[in-house]
Design an enzyme around this catalytic site. Structure first.
Site, PDB file in Angstrom:
ATOM      1  N   ASN A  11       0.685  -1.019   0.310  1.00  0.00           N
ATOM      2  CA  ASN A  11       0.114   0.292  -0.392  1.00  0.00           C
ATOM      3  C   ASN A  11       0.474   1.231   0.533  1.00  0.00           C
ATOM      4  OD1 ASN A  11      -1.963   1.929   0.241  1.00  0.00           O
ATOM      5  ND2 ASN A  11      -2.547   1.522   2.291  1.00  0.00           N
ATOM      6  N   TRP A  12       0.791   1.625  -1.301  1.00  0.00           N
ATOM      7  CA  TRP A  12       2.193   2.714  -1.094  1.00  0.00           C
ATOM      8  C   TRP A  12       1.275   4.479  -0.885  1.00  0.00           C
ATOM      9  CZ3 TRP A  12       3.970   2.856  -6.680  1.00  0.00           C
ATOM     10  CH2 TRP A  12       4.698   1.731  -7.324  1.00  0.00           C
ATOM     11  N   LYS A  13      -0.025   4.162  -0.110  1.00  0.00           N
ATOM     12  CA  LYS A  13      -0.387   5.478   0.268  1.00  0.00           C
ATOM     13  C   LYS A  13      -0.577   6.646  -1.004  1.00  0.00           C
ATOM     14  CE  LYS A  13      -0.246   3.308   4.232  1.00  0.00           C
ATOM     15  NZ  LYS A  13      -0.742   3.477   6.505  1.00  0.00           N
ATOM     16  N   HIS A  96      -9.956   1.054   5.189  1.00  0.00           N
ATOM     17  CA  HIS A  96      -8.392   1.352   4.912  1.00  0.00           C
ATOM     18  C   HIS A  96      -8.440   2.136   6.615  1.00  0.00           C
ATOM     19  CE1 HIS A  96      -3.991   2.173   6.241  1.00  0.00           C
ATOM     20  NE2 HIS A  96      -4.383   1.435   6.110  1.00  0.00           N
ATOM     21  N   GLU A  98      -6.609   4.215   7.175  1.00  0.00           N
ATOM     22  CA  GLU A  98      -7.079   5.919   7.441  1.00  0.00           C
ATOM     23  C   GLU A  98      -8.327   6.174   6.508  1.00  0.00           C
ATOM     24  OE1 GLU A  98      -3.184   5.680   5.171  1.00  0.00           O
ATOM     25  OE2 GLU A  98      -1.790   5.051   7.281  1.00  0.00           O
ATOM     26  N   GLU A 167      -5.147  -5.323  10.625  1.00  0.00           N
ATOM     27  CA  GLU A 167      -4.215  -3.593  11.090  1.00  0.00           C
ATOM     28  C   GLU A 167      -4.636  -3.173  12.860  1.00  0.00           C
ATOM     29  OE1 GLU A 167      -2.126  -2.724   6.774  1.00  0.00           O
ATOM     30  OE2 GLU A 167      -3.860  -1.478   7.115  1.00  0.00           O
ATOM     31  N   GLY A 173       2.814   2.012  10.649  1.00  0.00           N
ATOM     32  CA  GLY A 173       3.431   3.661  10.532  1.00  0.00           C
ATOM     33  C   GLY A 173       4.378   4.600  11.780  1.00  0.00           C
ATOM     34  N   SER A 213       3.657  -1.772  10.336  1.00  0.00           N
ATOM     35  CA  SER A 213       5.565  -1.734  10.612  1.00  0.00           C
ATOM     36  C   SER A 213       5.297  -3.300  10.423  1.00  0.00           C
ATOM     37  CB  SER A 213       5.496  -1.154  12.015  1.00  0.00           C
ATOM     38  OG  SER A 213       5.276   0.076  12.076  1.00  0.00           O
ATOM     39  N   GLY A 234       2.943  -1.080   4.466  1.00  0.00           N
ATOM     40  CA  GLY A 234       2.536   0.074   3.811  1.00  0.00           C
ATOM     41  C   GLY A 234       4.102   0.890   3.504  1.00  0.00           C
ATOM     42  N   GLY A 235       4.726   1.639   5.057  1.00  0.00           N
ATOM     43  CA  GLY A 235       6.038   2.411   4.157  1.00  0.00           C
ATOM     44  C   GLY A 235       7.362   1.147   3.335  1.00  0.00           C
TER      45      GLY A 235
HETATM   46  P1  13P Z   1       3.192   0.833   7.779  1.00  0.00           P
HETATM   47  O1  13P Z   1       3.402  -0.851   6.728  1.00  0.00           O
HETATM   48  O2  13P Z   1       4.142   1.711   7.509  1.00  0.00           O
HETATM   49  O3  13P Z   1       3.308   0.564   9.192  1.00  0.00           O
HETATM   50  O4  13P Z   1       1.222   0.768   7.576  1.00  0.00           O
HETATM   51  C1  13P Z   1       0.634  -0.054   7.505  1.00  0.00           C
HETATM   52  C2  13P Z   1      -0.770  -0.081   6.564  1.00  0.00           C
HETATM   53  O5  13P Z   1      -1.582   0.877   6.657  1.00  0.00           O
HETATM   54  C3  13P Z   1      -0.978  -1.176   5.376  1.00  0.00           C
HETATM   55  O6  13P Z   1      -2.071  -0.232   4.667  1.00  0.00           O
END
Ligand code: 13P
Length: 258
Positions: A11-13, A96, A98, A167, A173, A213, A234-235
């Site tokens: 997930n590149w956000k 998600h 967010e 999650e 994050g 994470s 994510g990251g």
């Molecule tokens: P991180 O891996 O940056 O914690 O993000 C997780 C996430 O929200 C994937 O959708």
């Protein structure tokens, strides 16, 4: 236990400009284009979905969208209808954290999105998770049960291999990964909740990812847990070589367990 093909999402956000996205897609294609033993879904920002579909064509890598609206078209400025993604994205992230916590998406809206995505024959990745305060208050199970109940409100049956991403919001994050024990036991709870609603067979085939994470250093221990069927990253998904390491580790864990 039924063998489940694990699934890793990147997930590149809201990261990367077009040139950066195209570079990363090329690197992912080179690193992971022929990967086996794990399904890999790349979820770039919406404007780069077409580039992703072009760049990943002919590989085993799938394209996923980070969000979509349940209605097919209309006067909904700024929204992208799930139906518009047919032919470009195979997967769609639904609910998600967010979306839920930064943009006020309710459990009910998540349910409408999930039902629409399934009806279109696309593959949802249903994201659920508790806040830190909810974990500390001991209400994690209730929160997840409520999120699932609302998401499943209009869904009669789940397709085989349906994907849930657990999650914990406090792990996203933050660098605070859930321990493998916490992730395993919560995901086992989620599987039992799916079984309550749809029966054991569906629940056993359901793929449940851990997200929060995840990185190349912690993925192996997480993926070794019996109920964890991959990761939503994510990251670390913005770095082709770290992401490739994660995907390979998940595939290796599944092969080791087979
Ligand atoms: P991180 O891996 O940056 O914690 O993000 C997780 C996430 O929200 C994937 O959708």
């Amino acid at each position: 236990m039924a063998a489940r093909t694990p699934i890793v999402g990147g997930n590149w956000k809201m990261h990367l400009d077009r040139a950066g996205a195209r570079d990363l897609l090329r690197e992912l294609r080179d690193e992971l284009g022929g990967i086996e033993g794990v399904e890999v879904v790349i979820c770039p920002p919406a404007p780069w979905l077409g580039d992703a579909a072009d760049a990943l064509e002919g590989t085993s890598l799938q394209v996923g969208a980070q969000n979509a609206y349940w209605l097919p078209h209309g006067a909904y400025t700024g929204e992208v209808g799930a139906a518009m993604l047919i032919g470009t994205a195979r997967y769609i992230l639904v609910g998600h954290s967010e979306r839920r916590h930064l943009f006020g998406e309710t459990n009910e809206e998540t349910g409408r999105k999930l039902a629409a995505v399934l009806e279109l024959g696309l593959e949802p990745i249903l994201a659920i998770g508790e806040l830190q305060a909810e974990r500390e208050a001991g209400t994690t199970r209730e929160v997840l049960r409520e999120q699932l109940a609302a998401a499943f409100a209009d869904v009669e049956r789940l397709p085989e291999g349906f994907v849930v991403a657990y999650e914990p919001v406090w792990a996203i994050g933050t660098g605070l990964t859930a321990t493998p024990e916490i992730a395993q036991s919560t995901i086992a709870d989620v599987r039992a909740m799916v079984a309550d609603r749809y029966g054991e067979v569906t629940a056993e085939a359901c793929r449940i990812q851990y997200g929060g994470s995840v990185n190349a250093g912690n993925v192996t221990e997480l993926a070794a847990q019996p109920d964890i069927d991959g990761a939503l990253v994510g990251g670390a998904s913005l770095d082709a070589s770290a992401f490739a390491t994660i995907c390979r580790a998940v595939a290796a864990a599944a092969e080791g367990a087979a």
